[in-house]
Design a protein around this motif. Structure first.
Motif, PDB file in Angstrom:
ATOM      1  N   ASP A  55       0.865  -1.183   0.000  1.00 51.81           N
ATOM      2  CA  ASP A  55       0.000   0.000   0.000  1.00 51.81           C
ATOM      3  C   ASP A  55       0.906   1.239   0.000  1.00 51.81           C
ATOM      4  O   ASP A  55       1.760   1.397   0.878  1.00 51.81           O
ATOM      5  CB  ASP A  55      -0.869  -0.063   1.270  1.00 51.81           C
ATOM      6  N   THR A 104      -0.347   4.484  -0.089  1.00 51.34           N
ATOM      7  CA  THR A 104      -1.105   5.694   0.243  1.00 51.34           C
ATOM      8  C   THR A 104      -0.392   6.488   1.324  1.00 51.34           C
ATOM      9  O   THR A 104       0.583   6.033   1.919  1.00 51.34           O
ATOM     10  CB  THR A 104      -2.532   5.327   0.683  1.00 51.34           C
ATOM     11  N   GLU A 160      -8.561   0.957   0.459  1.00 50.27           N
ATOM     12  CA  GLU A 160      -7.728   1.033  -0.737  1.00 50.27           C
ATOM     13  C   GLU A 160      -7.886  -0.221  -1.595  1.00 50.27           C
ATOM     14  O   GLU A 160      -8.581  -1.160  -1.221  1.00 50.27           O
ATOM     15  CB  GLU A 160      -6.256   1.224  -0.334  1.00 50.27           C
ATOM     16  N   ASN A 181      -2.562   1.715  -4.698  1.00 49.25           N
ATOM     17  CA  ASN A 181      -2.989   2.976  -4.111  1.00 49.25           C
ATOM     18  C   ASN A 181      -4.499   3.051  -4.291  1.00 49.25           C
ATOM     19  O   ASN A 181      -5.176   2.029  -4.222  1.00 49.25           O
ATOM     20  CB  ASN A 181      -2.248   4.140  -4.795  1.00 49.25           C
ATOM     21  N   ASP A 182      -5.046   4.197  -4.536  1.00 51.56           N
ATOM     22  CA  ASP A 182      -6.479   4.356  -4.794  1.00 51.56           C
ATOM     23  C   ASP A 182      -6.673   5.587  -5.681  1.00 51.56           C
ATOM     24  O   ASP A 182      -6.340   6.704  -5.267  1.00 51.56           O
ATOM     25  CB  ASP A 182      -7.241   4.524  -3.473  1.00 51.56           C
ATOM     26  N   THR A 206      -0.321  -3.193   4.547  1.00 47.61           N
ATOM     27  CA  THR A 206      -1.400  -2.209   4.424  1.00 47.61           C
ATOM     28  C   THR A 206      -1.858  -1.763   5.805  1.00 47.61           C
ATOM     29  O   THR A 206      -1.609  -2.439   6.813  1.00 47.61           O
ATOM     30  CB  THR A 206      -2.595  -2.783   3.634  1.00 47.61           C
ATOM     31  N   GLY A 246      -1.145  10.137  -1.758  1.00 51.01           N
ATOM     32  CA  GLY A 246      -2.494   9.877  -2.258  1.00 51.01           C
ATOM     33  C   GLY A 246      -3.365   9.165  -1.248  1.00 51.01           C
ATOM     34  O   GLY A 246      -3.136   9.191  -0.039  1.00 51.01           O
ATOM     35  N   GLY A 247      -4.364   8.491  -1.756  1.00 50.56           N
ATOM     36  CA  GLY A 247      -5.359   7.866  -0.887  1.00 50.56           C
ATOM     37  C   GLY A 247      -6.305   8.928  -0.375  1.00 50.56           C
ATOM     38  O   GLY A 247      -6.701   9.839  -1.090  1.00 50.56           O
TER      39      GLY A 247
END
Length: 937
Positions: A320, A322, A392, A359-360, A415, A386-387
């Motif tokens: 992850d 983010t 996510e 990520n998202d 994560t 981000g995120g």
């Protein structure tokens, strides 16, 4: 059809013991699609195995010579072969499981041609379908080479098994050997050359043979004119052209139509013994020729990787990226660097590195490399950003890893958020069951991040996935993460095995016995859960509780919900036990390093002219017995092991093991039938004796399996062309209730698909449907697509899946090999007396061209210890120069074009009265014809 050859395997290999030890067949008894080799019979599987093992040995020997060490296996087991091939300098345990599994995949796909294409004349060279059969081989080779170029080794093995079956059938089902030919028909693997002298449909080819056992029923003019024909085969119809030969056998309806009988050499009989043996030898030699073409096209390293000859550890991270993950990324980076630096030069050094960021809304791409420095570089690029809007795309990243990593990989997910794409959970579970990869989650609580909350139900999805796969779900704070990642160091090792794994929900007090054998090293016990007490007891009665961080039995580390117990190196072999007490859910897992392991498949029987067993693509069927094909491996192969108990054990709930009936096969495989299959999730457990150490062992599979009343059938019969719609028929059946069943399908490339969203099923009857998938026109040739189809009952209680792999391959029109022509050789200074060769050198110059083809991709040395240089590969004529000591008297230069066609130059300066110069740009047999015209330098 089945190639029931009976021939001594050691006639074709340098080490007969190695061949016999390594040929894992899949069935028992005559008349089956995979038969025992105990009776001296040869099958598609044994012919394929003979060729594969000889080619692997040749390749390993070449690699060893190139790298300056001897290839000298200490014995005949796969572990000893892999150890010798990987080299003597790397220390540590070596497992032959990947090699075994790769062989088994090829054998399985080879045998399935008799089930999936039973009535297809081209797949078996029946009914004079020579051009169509050759097309299957050549198109298959294009697909294999493209798959290997893209490191899609599993897809390559699938196609290779099928192609070898078709190639081998040519020699059994045609009259090639009756015409007096003893060498392979090289034109079958080279579409640039014609198939000459084929009998046309109006030409009678056979005389009548009412007994079905005539020595040779081919007509005299067919033999005189050397007309190529094959027998007509009718599984469902007796119709054949007038005067044509039949395939023969009880399943061939045409064999009773004049001319009766058949020319197939599938079975060895007294009336066809000479032709039978000739067909076996020709089929084996043809398989070797095809494998050599493949090896030269892809190179020794990738050929061995396709065959599973590699260090067993693969390092795969799904991370992850983010905004709140900075600390986690830094810890993951630190672990990767530590593994690279700590394991370098050992058998624990990863053979491959895989990284998938998510990520998202973005996820991927997958970064895959065999180079440690490249993995360090990619890890250094990861940044948290981000995120910002809740969960996510964790499962999307995991899906890429599961489809991209080799089977049985360990995948580590970092994560601090739940999954936004939870709809992928069924697909993830299907992929785990199919690949048997283990997934472990490192979940850091999102303290100081208000937009997320730690909801147990959401994070329980990760726990479910981890438990299903045999992995761990570890919840720690960000400050504790560095202590928890020791589990990655534990499991990123070679020859890792599972001794026991159990889960209890709700928690309870229970004692778990387990057996440790003398081969086990680096034994670690993992317990995840909260409010836990436990006591470990060794065979001598010595105990250690959770309160003793460093005791007589091992060291205990507790971080977050993880308790890690590393046993001391002086552990005792025998029966241990651990008593665990908690009213909260907990999991238990015991692992170690050992060459004693097993591979298995759930299988089902199939009928037809050549009945047998096929590997299940989904869950076994409820309401009936379960059948497994299993191989136990040790330090000296299957022959050094005795399996005494094989059962299906429940992972959760009260302890229960359903033992199977074992049928030992001559080649080391075991057919296991379990009548009372657990209704809940179960794993395979194996207990037995290691004959080398005379100690008892216990092993367990990692991946949980369950039963289903739903069944999905689908067969991929060809590759997919970029930009073209590919239609895949599939069928769904249930032994459960009638009604509507939802259908879902996903692929890991996000290619456009269409399919029915539901089917109405009637109990016991198949419903047919079609899925259409269209890869974009820009898709790279050799791209592998993993497709998952899921069928679920309306109440959601019952479901099953099918996992299929498709290869996207650009249509090829270039089938002409590059031309390599020797233009000069300067060897006049080389002395006749080789003892005086040291100070002297010789030179060669060659021109390499690809005409109007796709262009030269690579130029390399296949033989020779000198130095090869060449001009730009983009030039119309590439000039290659070779310089070597006069002591190294042979050179072979390989030129491969961009679609895998192989051209060769061979030169020898040996002064034995034989002209040494030889140019090979066409297959070897053509070059031999022109050798008389070659000039001494």
């Amino acid at each position: 059809m089945l190639f029931l050859f009976s021939f001594f395997l050691n006639r074709f290999v340098m080490n007969s013991l190695l061949v016999i030890a390594l040929l894992p067949l899949a069935l028992l008894g005559p008349g089956m699609a995979f038969v025992s080799i105990g009776g001296g019979g040869s099958t598609h599987v044994s012919i394929t195995g003979t060729a594969l093992l000889q080619k692997v040995q040749e390749t390993c020997r070449a690699v060893a010579e190139k790298n300056g060490y001897e290839f000298n296996p200490t014995g005949s087991s796969p572990e000893e072969l892999v150890q010798a091939c990987l080299g003597p300098t790397a220390t540590g345990e070596v497992s032959g499981a990947k090699f075994h599994s790769a062989l088994q995949e090829i054998y399985t796909q080879n045998g399935l041609v008799d089930r999936d294409f039973v009535n297809s004349a081209p797949h078996h060279f029946n009914s004079e379908a020579f051009l169509e059969g050759r097309s299957l081989i050549t198109q298959g080779m294009v697909t294999i080479k493209a798959n290997i170029h893209n490191e899609n080794f599993q897809a390559a093995r699938t196609t290779l098994g099928r192609v070898l079956h078709t190639l081998q059938d040519f020699y059994s089902h045609s009259n090639w050997v009756e015409l007096g030919y003893t060498k392979p028909y090289s034109n079958l693997i080279n579409p640039g050359l014609p198939l000459d002298n084929l009998a046309d449909v109006n030409t009678p080819t056979c005389s009548d043979c009412a007994s079905g056992t005539c020595p040779n029923q081919l007509l005299p003019n067919i033999l005189k004119d050397k007309k190529l024909t094959s027998g007509y085969m009718g599984v469902f119809s007796s119709v054949k052209p007038k005067g044509k030969c039949s395939h023969g056998g009880a399943a061939d309806l045409t064999s009773k139509i004049n001319p009766q009988g058949g020319i197939s050499k599938d079975e060895r009989r007294q009336d066809n013994l000479a032709f039978y043996n000739a067909a076996v030898k020709a089929a084996t030699d043809a398989s070797l020729e095809l494998l050599q073409d493949l090896r030269l096209a892809v190179g020794d390293e990738d050929f061995l990787r396709m065959m599973g000859i590699a260090r067993s550890s693969v390092l795969c991270f799904v991370i992850d990226t983010t905004g709140s993950m900075s600390d986690d990324i830094e810890e993951a980076r630190s672990v990767v660097y530590q593994i690279i630096d700590q394991y370098k030069g050992t058998q624990d050094e990863p053979s491959e590195y895989i990284l998938v960021p998510f990520n998202d809304p973005e996820f991927g791409p997958m970064i895959r490399t065999t180079h440690a420095d490249k993995m360090k570089e990619e890890m250094s690029k990861l940044k948290a950003s981000g995120g910002g809007d809740a969960p996510e795309m964790c499962l999307s990243g995991l899906q890429i890893a599961l489809t991209g990593a080799p089977s049985s990989s360990d995948i580590y997910v970092f994560t601090d958020a739940t999954a936004k794409d939870i709809e992928l959970k069924d697909t993830i579970e299907a992929l785990i069951s199919s690949t048997r990869s283990k997934v472990s989650f490192f979940i850091t609580a999102p303290f100081g991040r208000r937009r997320r909350s730690l909801r147990a139900a959401s994070f329980d999805d990760y726990k479910d996935i981890a438990l299903l796969s045999g992995g761990q779900a570890i919840q720690v704070s960000k400050s504790q993460l560095s202590q928890a990642t020791d589990i990655i160091l534990d499991t990123s090792t070679s020859a890792l095995v599972t001794v026991l794994q159990r889960a209890r929900n709700p928690g309870m007090q229970e004692t778990f016995p387990f057996t440790l054998d003398e081969t086990l090293k680096n034994i670690t016990i993992y317990i995840t859960g909260t409010s836990i007490t436990f006591t470990l007891t060794n065979p001598a009665g010595v105990t250690q509780s959770q309160s003793e961080a460093s005791g007589k039995l091992g060291t205990i580390q507790t971080v977050g919900n993880l308790h890690r117990i590393r046993l001391n190196s002086d552990k005792q072999a025998g029966t241990w036990q651990i008593n665990i007490n908690s009213n909260q859910p907990y999991t238990l897992k015991i692992t170690g390093q050992s060459t004693i392991t097993f591979i298995y498949d759930f299988v089902e029987s199939f009928a037809g002219p050549h009945p047998g067993y096929a590997v299940l693509s989904g869950r076994p069927q409820a309401g009936q017995s379960a059948t497994l094909m299993l191989t136990v491996m040790g330090r000296r192969g299957p022959s050094s092991m005795t399996a005494e108990q094989v059962g299906l054990a429940k992972v959760s709930g009260p302890e229960s093991v359903s033992n199977g009936v074992l049928t030992q096969m001559d080649n080391g495989e075991i057919l296991v039938t379990v009548e009372a299959v657990p209704e809940e999730e179960f794993v395979v457990i194996v207990k037995g004796t290691d004959k080398v150490s005379n100690s008892q062992f216990q092993r367990q599979s990692n991946t949980q399996m369950s039963l289903s009343k739903v069944k999905i059938q689908a067969v991929v019969d060809s590759s997919v062309e970029p930009g073209q719609a590919f239609k895949l028929p599939f069928s769904v059946m249930t032994q459960g209730s009638d009604g509507k069943y939802s259908i879902s399908a996903r692929n890991d490339r996000n290619f456009s698909m269409s399919f029915p969203n539901e089917l109405t099923l009637v109990t016991g009857q198949y419903a047919n449907a079609t899925l259409t998938i269209t890869p974009p026109a820009s898709t790279e040739s050799g791209t592998d697509v993993t497709l998952t189809i899921d069928a679920k009952s309306s109440n959601g209680i019952d479901s099953n899946y099918a996992v299929l792999r498709l290869s996207v391959v650009t249509k090829i029109t270039d089938f002409i090999q590059p031309l390599c022509k020797v233009v000069s050789v300067q060897a006049n200074k080389c002395p006749h007396d080789l003892s005086q060769c040291g100070p002297f050198r010789w030179d060669l110059s060659a021109n390499i061209t690809d005409g109007n083809g796709t262009g030269i991709e690579s130029i390399s040395l296949h033989q020779g210890n000198g130095t090869l240089t060449y001009t730009s590969l983009s030039a119309p004529i590439i000039v290659a120069n070779y310089n070597a000591s006069c002591c190294s008297q042979i050179v072979e230069i390989i030129a491969v074009d961009k679609v895998g066609n192989v051209g060769k130059c061979y030169q020898s300066i040996a002064r034995s009265g034989v002209p040494p110069a030889l140019t090979l740009s066409l297959p070897l047999w053509i070059c031999l014809l022109v050798s008389a015209f070659l000039v001494r330098p």
